[in-house]
Enzyme design. Structure first.
Site, short mmCIF file in Angstrom:
data_model
loop_
_atom_site.label_atom_id
_atom_site.label_comp_id
_atom_site.label_asym_id
_atom_site.label_seq_id
_atom_site.Cartn_x
_atom_site.Cartn_y
_atom_site.Cartn_z
N TYR A 149 0.83 -1.20 0.00
CA TYR A 149 0.00 0.00 0.00
C TYR A 149 0.88 1.26 0.00
O TYR A 149 0.75 2.11 -0.87
CB TYR A 149 -0.90 -0.02 1.23
CG TYR A 149 -1.88 1.12 1.33
CD1 TYR A 149 -3.01 1.18 0.51
CD2 TYR A 149 -1.70 2.14 2.27
CE1 TYR A 149 -3.92 2.22 0.63
CE2 TYR A 149 -2.62 3.18 2.38
CZ TYR A 149 -3.72 3.21 1.56
OH TYR A 149 -4.62 4.26 1.67
N GLY A 152 3.12 1.45 -3.06
CA GLY A 152 2.25 1.60 -4.23
C GLY A 152 1.79 3.05 -4.37
O GLY A 152 1.84 3.65 -5.45
N LYS A 153 1.39 3.63 -3.23
CA LYS A 153 0.91 5.02 -3.24
C LYS A 153 2.06 5.98 -3.51
O LYS A 153 1.88 7.02 -4.15
CB LYS A 153 0.27 5.35 -1.89
CG LYS A 153 -1.07 4.67 -1.66
CD LYS A 153 -2.17 5.33 -2.48
CE LYS A 153 -3.54 4.81 -2.10
NZ LYS A 153 -4.60 5.45 -2.86
N VAL A 191 -9.75 1.75 13.13
CA VAL A 191 -9.99 1.93 14.56
C VAL A 191 -11.38 2.49 14.88
O VAL A 191 -12.06 1.97 15.78
CB VAL A 191 -8.82 2.73 15.19
CG1 VAL A 191 -8.75 4.15 14.68
CG2 VAL A 191 -8.90 2.74 16.68
N ARG A 279 3.43 5.30 15.82
CA ARG A 279 3.06 5.76 17.17
C ARG A 279 2.18 7.00 17.10
O ARG A 279 1.31 7.21 17.93
CB ARG A 279 4.31 6.16 17.99
CG ARG A 279 5.25 5.08 18.35
CD ARG A 279 4.83 4.25 19.54
NE ARG A 279 4.29 4.97 20.68
CZ ARG A 279 3.51 4.41 21.59
NH1 ARG A 279 3.13 3.16 21.46
NH2 ARG A 279 3.07 5.09 22.63
#
Ligand SMILES: NC(=O)c1ccc[n+]([C@@H]2O[C@H](COP(=O)([O-])OP(=O)(O)OC[C@H]3O[C@@H](n4cnc5c(N)ncnc54)[C@H](O)[C@@H]3O)[C@@H](O)[C@H]2O)c1
Length: 330
Positions: A149, A152-153, A191, A279
């Site tokens: 990801y 790729g981005k 989340v 973090r």
């Protein structure tokens, strides 16, 4: 432009979470909207409300293959965005970002369209500087499980800027930070959706690490407004432009807030941090504020309320939820 002056806009990934909100906004503004999606993570249900809109069209297509259509603007959003989905078939994820970008840039070049790339804060990886400004190059693990990801981005951004330099294409690159709202996937491990669904089901809330890692969450309507403003900005503004909320909250605080708002009996349980989990991630949005006059407007409390209502309705179709019980509605 159509003969009658209407702008023809293509949204790849238009049946996904962000894409469906973008399609709605563009259709409401009077554009002709072509929503292109292979339904890998998106659904027809997400754009069902638009089906009867005269300016809306839905096309099943995988952007790793070329596409020939006449459009004026392209928003390239196609790509699974949550780790569970993008790690399920990592080779396809990289292909979607890289081949997809090549195909969309090739199309934009052919039809002289303006093209916007939905990039991501993940291009900063696990950053050493806070908040992240657009001129920070990032710290990405190129061989980890998130690399399909992240890299790729990053490669897609490279392609956008090479087409800009080499072919004078009109490009826009938005680096999107954590965004939440109705139509997120209920089970994609992100989340906000994770916590809300767990809370509504009274299941344990899974907190990775000590919960002291911070995130900043942008409500979907604010994000879409930023994308539309960026597309409408003068050609000199290519980006990359950070779009996100700069107010930080710890993941533990988020969990506690959601438990309270849903009147949930869910306990909070701790699990080990996944690999390469940053973090802290926080956008510096000075550029977006200065160049686009953009800033987030929706307070977290308000955005969470709307998102909880969405998931409550979704779950209510299958099972009673604590909100229904709390309000005495069933
Ligand atoms: N939601 C966020 O917080 C966030 C943050 C940063 C970047 N982004 C970026 O924004 C974009 C949209 O994210 P989202 O949250 O709406 O995710 P999503 O998974 O809901 O939407 C992605 C859409 O792309 C479609 N798609 C995937 N591969 C495709 C392919 N090869 N061809 C055609 N369609 C394909 C999916 O079916 C889905 O409808 C993505 O590019 C993502 O990387 C999102």
């Amino acid at each position: 432009m159509r003969g009658d002056g209407v702008t023809r806009v293509m949204v790849t990934g238009g049946a996904g979470f962000l894409g469906s909100h973008l399609c709605e906004r563009l259709a409401a503004e009077g554009s002709d909207v072509l929503c292109v999606d292979n339904f890998y993570t998106g659904t027809k249900r997400n754009v069902a409300k638009l089906a009867k809109h005269p300016g809306f069209e839905l096309m099943r297509h995988d952007i790793t293959f070329p596409l020939y259509v006449e459009v004026d603007e392209i928003y390239n959003l196609a790509c699974p965005a949550s780790p569970i989905h993008y790690q399920f078939d990592p080779v396809q994820t990289t292909k979607t970002s890289v081949h997809g970008a090549i195909n969309m840039l090739g199309l934009a070049k052919r039809v002289k369209a303006k093209v916007l790339q939905a990039s991501t804060s993940e291009v900063y990886g696990d950053p050493e500087v806070h908040p992240q400004r657009e001129d920070y190059w990032g710290r990405v693990n190129p061989i980890g499980t998130r690399a399909c990801y992240d890299e790729g981005k990053r490669c897609a951004e490279t392609l956008f800027f090479d087409y800009y330099r080499q072919h004078k294409l009109r490009i826009k690159v938005a680096r999107i930070f954590n965004t939440y709202g109705p139509r997120m996937h209920p089970n994609d491990g992100r989340v906000v959706s994770n916590f809300i669904v767990q809370a509504l089901r009274h299941e344990p809330i899974t907190l990775y690490g000590d919960g002291q890692q911070t995130r900043s969450f942008c409500y979907v309507d604010d994000l879409i407004d930023g994308l539309v403003r960026l597309m409408g900005s003068p050609d000199e503004l290519t980006g990359p432009v950070n779009l996100g909320n700069s107010t930080e909250i710890t993941v533990l605080e988020l969990a506690e807030r959601i438990v309270a708002m849903t009147h949930s009996r869910s306990p909070i349980v701790r699990k080990p941090l996944p690999a390469d989990d940053p973090r802290q991630r926080q956008p510096d949005t000075t550029l977006a504020e200065r160049a686009l006059g953009w800033r987030t407007k929706t307070p977290l409390e308000e955005g969470l309320k709307r998102t909880i209502t969405y998931f409550d309705d979704l779950l209510r179709e299958g099972e009673p939820s604590p909100l229904a019980v709390a309000s005495g509605a069933g």
